[in-house]
Design a protein around this motif. Structure first.
Motif, PDB file in Angstrom:
ATOM      1  N   ARG A 138      -2.405   0.002   0.813  1.00  0.00           N
ATOM      2  CA  ARG A 138      -3.682   0.737   0.871  1.00  0.00           C
ATOM      3  C   ARG A 138      -3.575   2.056   0.111  1.00  0.00           C
ATOM      4  N   VAL A 139      -2.454   2.756   0.265  1.00  0.00           N
ATOM      5  CA  VAL A 139      -2.241   4.008  -0.467  1.00  0.00           C
ATOM      6  C   VAL A 139      -2.286   3.743  -1.968  1.00  0.00           C
ATOM      7  N   LEU A 140      -1.595   2.712  -2.412  1.00  0.00           N
ATOM      8  CA  LEU A 140      -1.573   2.396  -3.845  1.00  0.00           C
ATOM      9  C   LEU A 140      -2.955   2.013  -4.351  1.00  0.00           C
ATOM     10  N   GLU A 141      -3.724   1.292  -3.526  1.00  0.00           N
ATOM     11  CA  GLU A 141      -5.102   0.960  -3.918  1.00  0.00           C
ATOM     12  C   GLU A 141      -5.927   2.229  -4.107  1.00  0.00           C
ATOM     13  N   LEU A 142      -5.806   3.154  -3.167  1.00  0.00           N
ATOM     14  CA  LEU A 142      -6.562   4.407  -3.270  1.00  0.00           C
ATOM     15  C   LEU A 142      -6.144   5.192  -4.509  1.00  0.00           C
ATOM     16  N   LEU A 143      -4.844   5.244  -4.750  1.00  0.00           N
ATOM     17  CA  LEU A 143      -4.351   6.002  -5.897  1.00  0.00           C
ATOM     18  C   LEU A 143      -4.653   5.299  -7.213  1.00  0.00           C
ATOM     19  N   SER A 144      -4.971   4.019  -7.155  1.00  0.00           N
ATOM     20  CA  SER A 144      -5.395   3.304  -8.366  1.00  0.00           C
ATOM     21  C   SER A 144      -6.749   3.815  -8.841  1.00  0.00           C
ATOM     22  N   GLU A 145      -7.545   4.312  -7.907  1.00  0.00           N
ATOM     23  CA  GLU A 145      -8.863   4.855  -8.249  1.00  0.00           C
ATOM     24  C   GLU A 145      -8.739   6.235  -8.891  1.00  0.00           C
ATOM     25  N   ARG A 146      -7.900   7.091  -8.247  1.00  0.00           N
ATOM     26  CA  ARG A 146      -7.725   8.480  -8.709  1.00  0.00           C
ATOM     27  C   ARG A 146      -6.671   9.149  -7.839  1.00  0.00           C
ATOM     28  N   GLU A 147      -6.313  10.347  -8.219  1.00  0.00           N
ATOM     29  CA  GLU A 147      -5.404  11.162  -7.414  1.00  0.00           C
ATOM     30  C   GLU A 147      -6.073  11.486  -6.082  1.00  0.00           C
ATOM     31  N   HIS A 148      -5.279  11.522  -5.016  1.00  0.00           N
ATOM     32  CA  HIS A 148      -5.803  11.856  -3.692  1.00  0.00           C
ATOM     33  C   HIS A 148      -4.909  12.873  -3.006  1.00  0.00           C
ATOM     34  N   ALA A 149      -5.538  13.735  -2.229  1.00  0.00           N
ATOM     35  CA  ALA A 149      -4.796  14.614  -1.332  1.00  0.00           C
ATOM     36  C   ALA A 149      -4.454  13.812  -0.078  1.00  0.00           C
ATOM     37  N   VAL A 150      -3.394  14.210   0.592  1.00  0.00           N
ATOM     38  CA  VAL A 150      -2.968  13.503   1.797  1.00  0.00           C
ATOM     39  C   VAL A 150      -4.106  13.461   2.818  1.00  0.00           C
ATOM     40  N   ALA A 151      -4.778  14.570   3.015  1.00  0.00           N
ATOM     41  CA  ALA A 151      -5.867  14.631   4.005  1.00  0.00           C
ATOM     42  C   ALA A 151      -6.997  13.660   3.668  1.00  0.00           C
TER      43      ALA A 151
ATOM     44  N   GLY B  11      -5.916   4.890   7.720  1.00  0.00           N
ATOM     45  CA  GLY B  11      -6.043   4.566   9.132  1.00  0.00           C
ATOM     46  C   GLY B  11      -4.737   4.597   9.915  1.00  0.00           C
ATOM     47  N   VAL B  12      -3.841   5.507   9.550  1.00  0.00           N
ATOM     48  CA  VAL B  12      -2.593   5.668  10.295  1.00  0.00           C
ATOM     49  C   VAL B  12      -2.445   7.133  10.694  1.00  0.00           C
ATOM     50  N   GLU B  13      -1.502   7.395  11.571  1.00  0.00           N
ATOM     51  CA  GLU B  13      -1.221   8.762  11.999  1.00  0.00           C
ATOM     52  C   GLU B  13      -0.616   9.544  10.829  1.00  0.00           C
ATOM     53  N   PRO B  14      -0.806  10.860  10.809  1.00  0.00           N
ATOM     54  CA  PRO B  14      -0.254  11.670   9.713  1.00  0.00           C
ATOM     55  C   PRO B  14       1.249  11.470   9.493  1.00  0.00           C
ATOM     56  N   ALA B  15       2.021  11.409  10.558  1.00  0.00           N
ATOM     57  CA  ALA B  15       3.475  11.234  10.416  1.00  0.00           C
ATOM     58  C   ALA B  15       3.797   9.888   9.769  1.00  0.00           C
ATOM     59  N   HIS B  16       3.035   8.862  10.138  1.00  0.00           N
ATOM     60  CA  HIS B  16       3.266   7.534   9.578  1.00  0.00           C
ATOM     61  C   HIS B  16       2.895   7.507   8.094  1.00  0.00           C
ATOM     62  N   LEU B  17       1.800   8.159   7.731  1.00  0.00           N
ATOM     63  CA  LEU B  17       1.413   8.230   6.322  1.00  0.00           C
ATOM     64  C   LEU B  17       2.485   8.969   5.521  1.00  0.00           C
ATOM     65  N   SER B  18       3.007  10.055   6.076  1.00  0.00           N
ATOM     66  CA  SER B  18       4.074  10.800   5.395  1.00  0.00           C
ATOM     67  C   SER B  18       5.291   9.927   5.163  1.00  0.00           C
ATOM     68  N   GLN B  19       5.650   9.118   6.150  1.00  0.00           N
ATOM     69  CA  GLN B  19       6.794   8.201   6.001  1.00  0.00           C
ATOM     70  C   GLN B  19       6.541   7.206   4.871  1.00  0.00           C
ATOM     71  N   GLN B  20       5.339   6.634   4.847  1.00  0.00           N
ATOM     72  CA  GLN B  20       5.020   5.630   3.831  1.00  0.00           C
ATOM     73  C   GLN B  20       4.970   6.256   2.435  1.00  0.00           C
ATOM     74  N   LEU B  21       4.439   7.458   2.334  1.00  0.00           N
ATOM     75  CA  LEU B  21       4.421   8.155   1.050  1.00  0.00           C
ATOM     76  C   LEU B  21       5.847   8.470   0.586  1.00  0.00           C
ATOM     77  N   ALA B  22       6.729   8.805   1.525  1.00  0.00           N
ATOM     78  CA  ALA B  22       8.128   9.075   1.171  1.00  0.00           C
ATOM     79  C   ALA B  22       8.800   7.825   0.621  1.00  0.00           C
ATOM     80  N   VAL B  23       8.509   6.669   1.212  1.00  0.00           N
ATOM     81  CA  VAL B  23       9.062   5.402   0.707  1.00  0.00           C
ATOM     82  C   VAL B  23       8.579   5.157  -0.723  1.00  0.00           C
ATOM     83  N   LEU B  24       7.298   5.357  -0.952  1.00  0.00           N
ATOM     84  CA  LEU B  24       6.729   5.144  -2.293  1.00  0.00           C
ATOM     85  C   LEU B  24       7.275   6.154  -3.304  1.00  0.00           C
TER      86      LEU B  24
END
Length: 117
Positions: A23-36, A43-56
């Motif tokens: 989902r993050v990659l789909e959103l970023l395919s459209e344009r740059e996004h801020a975490v917020a 649709g995940v908790e902030p800590a979980h999104l941070s973890q997934q962004l760190a993996v990417l």
């Protein structure tokens, strides 16, 4: 001794193997996004999104830049968007084939059942 290409590909696809990351990659395919901006759309908790962004980020699929206290993410390559598009096409074909199979099965079932009395 270098790692075989097929093994590197398997690791790459493992990295993609999480719904939040896709989902993050789909959103970023459209344009740059801020975490917020991404939080409600992923649709995940902030800590979980941070973890997934760190993996990417570790996989070098996304890049980040800080603007004040806001962190913005973007794709490192347009090929990532292309890969997601190809995946969509493959899935569309698979689902269309399954829909045709379902229609055929339903037709077979209705022909095999006796008419209601």
């Amino acid at each position: 001794m270098s790692t075989p290409l097929y093994q590197l590909k398997a690791e790459f696809f493992k990295t993609l193997g999480h719904p939040a990351r896709i989902r993050v990659l789909e959103l970023l395919s459209e344009r740059e996004h801020a975490v917020a901006e991404m939080l409600p759309k992923v649709g995940v908790e902030p800590a979980h999104l941070s973890q997934q962004l760190a993996v990417l980020r570790r996989a070098n699929l996304v890049a980040s830049r800080k603007e004040g206290s806001t962190v913005h993410y973007s794709l490192t390559s347009p090929h990532i968007s292309e890969l997601l598009g190809v995946a969509r096409e493959i899935l569309s074909g698979v689902l269309a084939g399954q829909a045709e199979l379902l229609v055929g099965l339903q037709a077979d079932r209705s022909e095999a059942e006796p008419p209601p009395a």
